[in-house]
Scaffold this motif. Structure first.
Motif, PDB file in Angstrom:
ATOM      1  N   ALA A   3     -24.464  44.493  16.579  1.00  0.00           N
ATOM      2  CA  ALA A   3     -25.822  43.959  16.652  1.00  0.00           C
ATOM      3  C   ALA A   3     -25.905  42.569  16.025  1.00  0.00           C
ATOM      4  O   ALA A   3     -26.509  41.657  16.594  1.00  0.00           O
ATOM      5  N   SER A  49     -23.812  40.030  18.245  1.00  0.00           N
ATOM      6  CA  SER A  49     -24.470  39.693  19.505  1.00  0.00           C
ATOM      7  C   SER A  49     -25.742  38.882  19.269  1.00  0.00           C
ATOM      8  O   SER A  49     -26.061  37.986  20.052  1.00  0.00           O
ATOM      9  N   THR A  50     -26.460  39.151  18.186  1.00  0.00           N
ATOM     10  CA  THR A  50     -27.631  38.345  17.853  1.00  0.00           C
ATOM     11  C   THR A  50     -27.225  36.906  17.563  1.00  0.00           C
ATOM     12  O   THR A  50     -27.841  35.960  18.063  1.00  0.00           O
ATOM     13  N   PHE A  89     -28.503  33.935  20.187  1.00  0.00           N
ATOM     14  CA  PHE A  89     -29.519  33.001  19.730  1.00  0.00           C
ATOM     15  C   PHE A  89     -28.957  31.635  19.355  1.00  0.00           C
ATOM     16  O   PHE A  89     -29.705  30.662  19.293  1.00  0.00           O
ATOM     17  N   LYS A 100     -32.669  38.260  26.110  1.00  0.00           N
ATOM     18  CA  LYS A 100     -31.826  38.337  24.912  1.00  0.00           C
ATOM     19  C   LYS A 100     -32.056  39.659  24.191  1.00  0.00           C
ATOM     20  O   LYS A 100     -31.105  40.315  23.754  1.00  0.00           O
ATOM     21  N   PHE A 101     -33.317  40.036  24.073  1.00  0.00           N
ATOM     22  CA  PHE A 101     -33.638  41.294  23.406  1.00  0.00           C
ATOM     23  C   PHE A 101     -33.072  42.484  24.166  1.00  0.00           C
ATOM     24  O   PHE A 101     -32.520  43.410  23.569  1.00  0.00           O
ATOM     25  N   LEU A 153     -29.294  42.591  23.671  1.00  0.00           N
ATOM     26  CA  LEU A 153     -29.009  43.043  22.309  1.00  0.00           C
ATOM     27  C   LEU A 153     -29.228  44.545  22.170  1.00  0.00           C
ATOM     28  O   LEU A 153     -28.375  45.258  21.616  1.00  0.00           O
TER      29      LEU A 153
END
Length: 71
Positions: free
Chosen positions: A19, A22-23, A27, A38-39, A42
């Protein structure tokens, strides 16, 4: 298949690492991707990682015929 709480000591850290990584990647490197996408990326990566890592880590007694290294 039973739910094994001992597997969570591997699943939770792996899920958190995926998490966070990937964040960071989404971003900082991919500004052209929409925020909603993106959300969703993720969220799906995190859930997929949790399921796969839970299934792949063996637990004592999963296979009674197996005489693996945990005996």
């Amino acid at each position: 298949m039973k739910f094994h709480k001992k597997r969570l000591k591997f699943v939770i850290p792996i899920t958190v690492i995926v998490a966070v990584a990937s964040t960071f990647m989404l971003f900082n490197r991919y500004e052209e991707v929409a925020s909603r996408d993106k959300f969703l990326i993720l969220l799906s990566a995190t859930i997929f990682t949790a399921i796969i890592s839970y299934l792949l880590f063996p637990q004592d007694g999963d296979n009674p015929d197996d005489v693996g290294p945990y005996k």
